[in-house]
Design an enzyme around this catalytic site. Structure first.
Site, PDB file in Angstrom:
ATOM      1  N   ASP A 141     -23.762  22.390   5.693  1.00 46.44           N
ATOM      2  CA  ASP A 141     -22.937  21.612   4.956  1.00 46.44           C
ATOM      3  C   ASP A 141     -23.602  23.221   4.031  1.00 46.44           C
ATOM      4  OD1 ASP A 141     -22.556  19.065   6.672  1.00 46.44           O
ATOM      5  OD2 ASP A 141     -24.047  18.361   5.849  1.00 46.44           O
ATOM      6  N   LYS A 192     -20.516  26.585   4.349  1.00 48.33           N
ATOM      7  CA  LYS A 192     -19.168  27.174   5.813  1.00 48.33           C
ATOM      8  C   LYS A 192     -18.037  27.462   5.626  1.00 48.33           C
ATOM      9  CE  LYS A 192     -22.595  25.713   8.555  1.00 48.33           C
ATOM     10  NZ  LYS A 192     -22.900  24.877   7.812  1.00 48.33           N
ATOM     11  N   GLY A 214     -18.587  19.352  10.552  1.00 51.57           N
ATOM     12  CA  GLY A 214     -17.969  18.876   9.849  1.00 51.57           C
ATOM     13  C   GLY A 214     -17.274  20.374   8.459  1.00 51.57           C
ATOM     14  N   HIS A 215     -17.048  20.950   8.057  1.00 50.68           N
ATOM     15  CA  HIS A 215     -16.800  22.070   7.924  1.00 50.68           C
ATOM     16  C   HIS A 215     -15.150  21.612   6.755  1.00 50.68           C
ATOM     17  CE1 HIS A 215     -18.862  24.849  10.757  1.00 50.68           C
ATOM     18  NE2 HIS A 215     -19.225  24.043  10.309  1.00 50.68           N
ATOM     19  N   GLN A 242     -23.560  24.377  11.690  1.00 53.06           N
ATOM     20  CA  GLN A 242     -25.861  23.571  10.950  1.00 53.06           C
ATOM     21  C   GLN A 242     -26.201  25.220   9.758  1.00 53.06           C
ATOM     22  OE1 GLN A 242     -24.091  23.085  14.968  1.00 53.06           O
ATOM     23  NE2 GLN A 242     -23.826  21.199  14.095  1.00 53.06           N
TER      24      GLN A 242
HETATM   25  P1  GDP Z   1     -20.345  23.787   5.283  1.00 50.19           P
HETATM   26  O1  GDP Z   1     -20.742  21.906   7.288  1.00 50.19           O
HETATM   27  O2  GDP Z   1     -21.543  24.281   5.757  1.00 50.19           O
HETATM   28  O3  GDP Z   1     -18.562  24.238   6.031  1.00 50.19           O
HETATM   29  O4  GDP Z   1     -20.396  22.800   4.578  1.00 50.19           O
HETATM   30  P2  GDP Z   1     -19.497  21.240   4.070  1.00 50.19           P
HETATM   31  O5  GDP Z   1     -18.003  21.634   4.416  1.00 50.19           O
HETATM   32  O6  GDP Z   1     -19.805  20.063   5.103  1.00 50.19           O
HETATM   33  O7  GDP Z   1     -20.140  20.963   2.747  1.00 50.19           O
HETATM   34  C1  GDP Z   1     -20.008  21.805   1.525  1.00 50.19           C
HETATM   35  C2  GDP Z   1     -18.680  20.777   0.326  1.00 50.19           C
HETATM   36  O8  GDP Z   1     -19.000  21.186  -0.563  1.00 50.19           O
HETATM   37  C3  GDP Z   1     -17.606  20.347   0.975  1.00 50.19           C
HETATM   38  O9  GDP Z   1     -17.424  19.129   0.028  1.00 50.19           O
HETATM   39  C4  GDP Z   1     -16.982  21.674   0.461  1.00 50.19           C
HETATM   40  O10 GDP Z   1     -16.218  21.237  -0.161  1.00 50.19           O
HETATM   41  C5  GDP Z   1     -17.661  21.602  -1.138  1.00 50.19           C
HETATM   42  N1  GDP Z   1     -17.863  22.883  -1.671  1.00 50.19           N
HETATM   43  C6  GDP Z   1     -17.901  24.243  -0.961  1.00 50.19           C
HETATM   44  N2  GDP Z   1     -18.203  25.606  -1.516  1.00 50.19           N
HETATM   45  C7  GDP Z   1     -18.330  23.709  -3.573  1.00 50.19           C
HETATM   46  C8  GDP Z   1     -18.796  25.062  -4.799  1.00 50.19           C
HETATM   47  O11 GDP Z   1     -18.443  25.800  -5.275  1.00 50.19           O
HETATM   48  N3  GDP Z   1     -18.348  23.823  -5.943  1.00 50.19           N
HETATM   49  C9  GDP Z   1     -18.200  22.312  -4.962  1.00 50.19           C
HETATM   50  N4  GDP Z   1     -17.977  21.525  -6.512  1.00 50.19           N
HETATM   51  N5  GDP Z   1     -17.879  21.793  -4.104  1.00 50.19           N
HETATM   52  C10 GDP Z   1     -18.237  23.391  -2.858  1.00 50.19           C
HETATM   53  P1  IMO Z   2     -22.725  21.387   9.431  1.00 46.13           P
HETATM   54  O1  IMO Z   2     -21.558  22.012  10.434  1.00 46.13           O
HETATM   55  C1  IMO Z   2     -25.690  18.770   8.259  1.00 46.13           C
HETATM   56  C2  IMO Z   2     -27.918  17.509  11.987  1.00 46.13           C
HETATM   57  C3  IMO Z   2     -28.475  15.953  11.730  1.00 46.13           C
HETATM   58  C4  IMO Z   2     -29.290  15.380  12.153  1.00 46.13           C
HETATM   59  C5  IMO Z   2     -30.263  16.413  13.135  1.00 46.13           C
HETATM   60  C6  IMO Z   2     -29.394  16.861  14.542  1.00 46.13           C
HETATM   61  O2  IMO Z   2     -21.455  20.600   8.599  1.00 46.13           O
HETATM   62  O3  IMO Z   2     -23.593  21.918   8.834  1.00 46.13           O
HETATM   63  P2  IMO Z   2     -27.021  16.342  16.281  1.00 46.13           P
HETATM   64  O4  IMO Z   2     -26.002  15.298  15.835  1.00 46.13           O
HETATM   65  O5  IMO Z   2     -27.043  17.576  15.730  1.00 46.13           O
HETATM   66  O6  IMO Z   2     -28.016  16.962  17.453  1.00 46.13           O
HETATM   67  O7  IMO Z   2     -28.353  16.132  15.141  1.00 46.13           O
HETATM   68  O8  IMO Z   2     -28.835  17.918  12.383  1.00 46.13           O
HETATM   69  N1  IMO Z   2     -27.233  18.279  11.601  1.00 46.13           N
HETATM   70  C7  IMO Z   2     -26.393  19.355  10.797  1.00 46.13           C
HETATM   71  N2  IMO Z   2     -26.210  17.999   9.305  1.00 46.13           N
HETATM   72  N3  IMO Z   2     -24.506  20.038   8.854  1.00 46.13           N
HETATM   73  C8  IMO Z   2     -24.374  20.110  10.498  1.00 46.13           C
HETATM   74  O9  IMO Z   2     -23.439  20.374  10.670  1.00 46.13           O
HETATM   75  C9  IMO Z   2     -25.057  19.045  10.833  1.00 46.13           C
HETATM   76  N4  IMO Z   2     -25.362  18.923  12.279  1.00 46.13           N
HETATM   77  C10 IMO Z   2     -26.213  18.788  12.525  1.00 46.13           C
HETATM   78  O10 IMO Z   2     -27.387  14.812  10.773  1.00 46.13           O
HETATM   79  O11 IMO Z   2     -30.054  15.757  11.385  1.00 46.13           O
HETATM   80 MG    MG Z   3     -20.589  20.357   7.133  1.00 48.91          MG
END
Ligand code: GDP
Ligand code: IMO
Ligand code: MG
Length: 426
Positions: free
Chosen positions: A15, A18, A42-43, A226
């Protein structure tokens, strides 16, 4: 021909942003290959206030000229993928002819979800906090060589049904003693056959596709899911996922060899978050409260509130080493905008010593206490900045110090969720 392959992966616990960084970088890419993981990911990508959350489909899909491959290192829940593709179609995102599913990718079946959820229940307080998507059990079947692969979705219906029934029967035999829910073979066959009919046109030999793109000099991004410390080898084991989220996993997952990699972009937050259980030295309830109060840091897959903490330089320095990071993309700088003091962890206090490398055992890691260096906050918004020089002086000092501590240069800075809230440094 010079190869143009860039790996983009997370340097913390997932999270990191990416999805957003990949979407920005995809404006100059031909291909995005998703290397590993499943719909536990979840991206998030925000375009003009519209939000997309991608789970299996590479983030490049939102750029019309980019082709996307879910590579062999990923695990694919067929019904989940169909739902995701249909969701994109409803929002006018075309996938036909530009999204491919590697025949090498393993399938996540309903029984894997049952094992994942059943095992977590059994672990009680010691649970990992998985996403419950069946990821661990699917990788486990792959490693014990009883998994089904996406290519098998193209088998004649009777043969696919036979293989599915065999897997379900084995699961149900073990279910009672293990405390897992039993699965209906008929329902499984119906679910997978329906998805198979839909997904067949997307199937391709992922390795051949990837190598054609490399040989053709295409600009390729390999999308990691991840993050480094969820890697099954290098993470906070056993509080990890079941795939290789580090740069090595990007190569094995896609079949693109290490010698073809030109750049490794490590994505990280200006602070730290994690979802699920496991050690987290810089976790800070007050920071979590503040960020959650701003409506930030809720999981994009499960909606769970993410645990929040200060930037951990010990952690990220190790991630830079493990991945051979050539530049970093720092996101969520704006999350720190209102703070007067910003601590950064520069070492771990453990059994009377100061550690500069994380310990091997998670239980030791959990006993480490942070040694902080405290920075002055900038107390003004960064969200409008579009250039390094437009950042407050104290924000520049903070970023430069982090970069120096972890031993990698900063290439990209993100100050908001939107595409436009991103700029290159230097
Ligand atoms: P990922 O799994 O690495 O793609 O990250 P996620 O999408 O799960 O979580 C990142 C969160 O931060 C999302 O809600 C993005 O929209 C948000 N985000 C990414 N970069 C920024 C930033 O620079 N500022 C803010 N406020 N939100 C950001
Ligand atoms: P993205 O790509 C954050 C975490 C789960 C748990 C551990 C194992 O969005 O960054 P799993 O279901 O993979 O067996 O769970 O890994 N986890 C993540 N945490 N971002 C993710 O993906 C994750 N995918 C799995 O919360 O701690
Ligand atoms: Mg994510």
């Amino acid at each position: 021909m010079k190869s143009r392959v860039t790996i983009v992966l997370g340097l913390q616990w997932g999270d990191e942003g990416k999805g957003k960084i990949l979407d920005v970088m995809a404006s100059e890419a031909d291909w995005v290959l998703r290397a590993q993981g499943g719909n536990n990911a979840g991206h998030t990508v925000e375009i003009g206030g519209e939000k997309f959350v991608l789970h299996l489909v590479p983030s490049g899909i939102l750029r019309a000229k980019v082709s996307c491959l879910i590579a062999g290192g990923a695990v694919v829940d067929p019904a989940g993928l169909v739902k995701e593709i249909e969701g994109l179609a409803k929002r006018k995102i075309r996938t036909q002819g530009r999204l491919f599913l590697a025949e090498q990718a393993h399938l996540v079946l309903p029984q894997h979800r049952a094992v994942d959820q059943g095992s977590e229940k059994k672990r009680g307080l010691a649970k990992i906090g998985t996403t419950g998507r069946g990821i661990g059990p699917a990788y486990s079947d792959k490693a014990t060589r009883v998994g089904l692969r996406a290519g098998e979705l193209a088998l004649p219906a009777a043969e696919l049904a036979r293989r599915l029934r065999e897997r379900v029967a084995a699961h149900n035999r073990a279910a009672s003693s293990q405390g897992w829910e039993k699965i209906s073979a008929t329902k499984t066959v119906r679910e997978i056959e329906k998805a198979a009919r839909f997904l067949r046109p997307y199937l391709a030999d992922g390795v051949t596709l990837a190598h054609r793109a490399v040989a053709g000099g295409k600009r390729i991004l390999i999308e990691g899911a991840q993050g480094t410390f969820l890697d099954v080898d290098h993470g906070t084991y056993p509080f990890v996922t079941s795939s290789h989220c580090t740069a090595g996993g990007a190569c094995t997952g896609t079949g693109v060899p290490p010698t073809a990699i030109q750049r490794v972009v490590g994505v990280l937050k200006a602070y730290t978050t994690r979802v699920g259980g496991g050690p987290f030295v810089t976790e800070d309830g007050t920071l979590g409260h503040l960020l959650h109060g701003m409506g930030r840091e809720f999981g994009s897959t499960t909606g769970r509130a993410r645990r929040c903490g200060w930037f951990d330089a010990v952690l990220v320095r190790r991630a830079v080493q493990l991945n051979g990071v050539t530049e970093m993309a720092i996101t969520n700088l704006d999350g720190l905008d209102g703070l007067e003091k910003i601590p950064v962890c520069v070492g771990y206090r453990f059994e009377g010593k100061i550690l500069h490398e994380p310990p091997v055992e998670s239980s030791d890691w959990a006993r480490c206490r942070p040694v902080y260096r405290v920075f002055e906050g900038w107390c003004e918004p960064t969200t409008e900045a579009r250039h390094w020089k437009e950042l407050p002086r104290r924000a520049r000092i903070y970023l430069a110090a982090i970069s120096q501590m972890v031993g990698a240069t900063i290439g990209i800075i993100s100050v908001g969720a939107g595409r436009e809230q991103t700029f290159r440094h230097g």
